[in-house]
Design an enzyme around this catalytic site. Structure first.
Site, short mmCIF file in Angstrom:
data_model
loop_
_atom_site.label_atom_id
_atom_site.label_comp_id
_atom_site.label_asym_id
_atom_site.label_seq_id
_atom_site.Cartn_x
_atom_site.Cartn_y
_atom_site.Cartn_z
CB THR A 262 -0.78 -0.04 1.16
OG1 THR A 262 -1.62 -0.89 1.27
CG2 THR A 262 -1.35 1.27 1.67
CG ASP B 199 -2.64 2.15 -2.99
OD1 ASP B 199 -2.38 1.07 -3.86
OD2 ASP B 199 -2.63 2.05 -1.67
NE ARG C 152 -2.28 -2.48 -8.42
CZ ARG C 152 -1.43 -2.01 -9.18
NH1 ARG C 152 -0.17 -2.68 -9.10
NH2 ARG C 152 -1.65 -1.63 -10.49
CE LYS D 83 -5.11 -0.59 -0.52
NZ LYS D 83 -3.92 -0.42 -1.01
N GLY E 181 -0.95 -3.60 5.23
CA GLY E 181 -0.75 -4.94 6.24
C GLY E 181 -1.82 -5.96 5.47
CB SER F 54 4.88 -1.82 0.05
OG SER F 54 3.71 -1.37 -0.67
CG ASP G 265 5.27 -0.27 -3.74
OD1 ASP G 265 4.15 -0.40 -2.89
OD2 ASP G 265 6.06 -1.09 -3.76
CB SER H 234 0.66 1.39 -4.25
OG SER H 234 1.67 1.04 -3.21
#
Lengths: 274, 142
Positions: free
Chosen positions: A44, A60, A62, A76, A90, A169, A206, A209
């Site tokens: 994330t 985000d 995803r 999220k 997580g 991340s 990343d 994400s």
């Protein structure tokens, strides 16, 4: 079916009976070239910052499961109470359940005391819960009688009170943008743009994400949950429903036959509403 | 309610022992009921949280009582423990569900929701025990 080896009613709470079985199964399956299914993680980018009128949270959308995108429009940013919202990074199930538990506890408290809960209360409850059983890393933001607050809670229960923040991340990329352009007491529109840019850089740098960006603005007057704030340019052309609209098939002929029905018998049954 | 532990009370916490063999009557392994014993199963917990969760509630209670004793004197934990004992005796027979209402109110569990209320609810457990055997176990006759 009553079993004679059960001597006590099982205690509620965590049950560790399957752990040994799972370990044995994994070792069996790895040798046989099959893989156990991976849990859905929200690898994330989440970010938040405190501005003049309130708190802005961004995330985000995803959710990945191993190397596959499991959910392109995952939410999220979770609701905790009318004045507190929380972003989670997580394992998806962990963040969902932990925030649900927190929200229930705070609702019970606000029903008991008649007040909106404070952000420190939410943070303390989370800290106790996560210290006991770890799982998710969360960003909590809210507005209460003491002002605008933004807290981070780590997976093992560490907390930090900061004016701007990124986790997940993709946090390194997002934190770079935030460090560069953050100023204390920003205006609302500028703050929203900054959070959007931070999440965008997280998405670009990343793999875990991506897709759309959600923004949640919390002020004393209320909450504005903008979902999605910005949609990604790479959208799927697949439709989820393949229903044809009315008028797709042309009508060639129409014939109406009325049915003549006559009343043969009528009975009235009284309903007892006492 | 968790005590933010005063570090001085840590000496009162229950030490975490190993898993331990299942002892039945006469102090030996009860093979008929709990199966064969294996050293690996007993020494190593399979999950990191298993050991800490086993004693968690006991430790919390001990720390709370010890803090209370230091602040208010010996009478406070004594009275509370007496009330807990009385409330714990209001239960149905062993194989039936009891609501633990008095005990929950005393401990403050009626105002919070945690993992014990959601996971592994005994009201929905899939295994049922034999009523006679459960009562005999509770009375210590087994």
């Amino acid at each position: 079916m009553a079993l004679s080896n059960v001597l006590q009613i099982p205690t509620s709470g965590f049950n560790f009976e399957n752990v040994a079985i799972n370990v044995a199964l994994e070792s069996l399956l790895e040798g046989g070239h099959t893989k156990t299914p991976k849990p859905m993680k929200t690898g994330t980018t989440i970010a938040g910052l405190v501005c003049k009128e309130g708190v802005v949270l961004g995330a985000d959308t995803r959710a990945t499961s191993g190397e596959v995108v499991a959910d392109k429009m995952c939410a999220k940013i979770h609701y905790i109470s009318p004045n507190i919202y929380c972003c989670g990074a997580g394992t998806a199930a962990d963040t969902e359940k932990t925030t649900d538990l927190l929200s229930s506890n705070l609702t019970i408290f606000s029903m008991n005391s008649g007040r909106n809960p404070r952000v420190v209360m939410a943070v303390n409850i989370l800290q106790d819960m996560l210290f006991r059983c770890t799982g998710a890393s969360l960003i909590l933001g809210g507005v209460d009688c003491n002002g605008n607050h933004l807290y981070t809670v780590g997976p093992y229960g560490s907390i930090d009170n900061v004016p701007y923040l990124a986790m997940g991340s993709g946090d390194l990329a997002a934190l770079g943008i935030l460090e560069d352009r953050f100023k204390p007491n920003m205006e609302m529109e500028e703050a929203k743009e900054l959070v959007r840019d931070a999440i965008h850089s997280g998405i670009m740098s990343d793999l875990d994400s991506g897709n759309n960006i959600d923004i949640c603005v919390i002020t004393k007057q209320g909450v504005d949950y903008i979902r999605p704030y910005q949609e990604s340019e790479y959208k799927d052309k697949r439709q989820k429903r393949y229903k044809y609209g009315p008028g797709t098939t042309s009508i060639l002929t129409e014939k109406i036959v009325p049915l003549d029905l006559e009343v043969v018998q009528e009975t009235v049954q009284r309903m007892d509403t006492a | 309610m968790n005590t933010r532990g005063l570090r001085s009370q840590l000496k009162d916490s229950v030490p975490v022992t190993g898993m331990g063999p299942q002892v039945g009557a006469y102090g030996v392994q009860d093979t008929l009921r709990s199966g064969f014993s294996s050293v690996k199963n007993e020494l190593l917990p399979s999950h990191v949280l298993e050991l800490s969760e086993k004693n968690f509630q006991l430790n919390q209670d001990k720390m709370n009582f010890s803090t209370l004793r230091n602040i208010q004197g010996l009478h406070a934990p004594l009275k509370l423990q007496m009330e807990y004992r009385a409330a714990r005796q209001i239960q149905r027979l062993p194989f039936l569900q009891s609501s633990h209402l008095a005990l929950d109110t005393l401990k403050g569990n009626d105002e919070s929701i945690s993992f014990e209320d959601i996971l592994n609810d005994p009201a929905q457990s899939e295994m049922m025990g034999e009523p006679h055997i459960m009562v005999e176990y509770k009375l210590g006759m087994m």
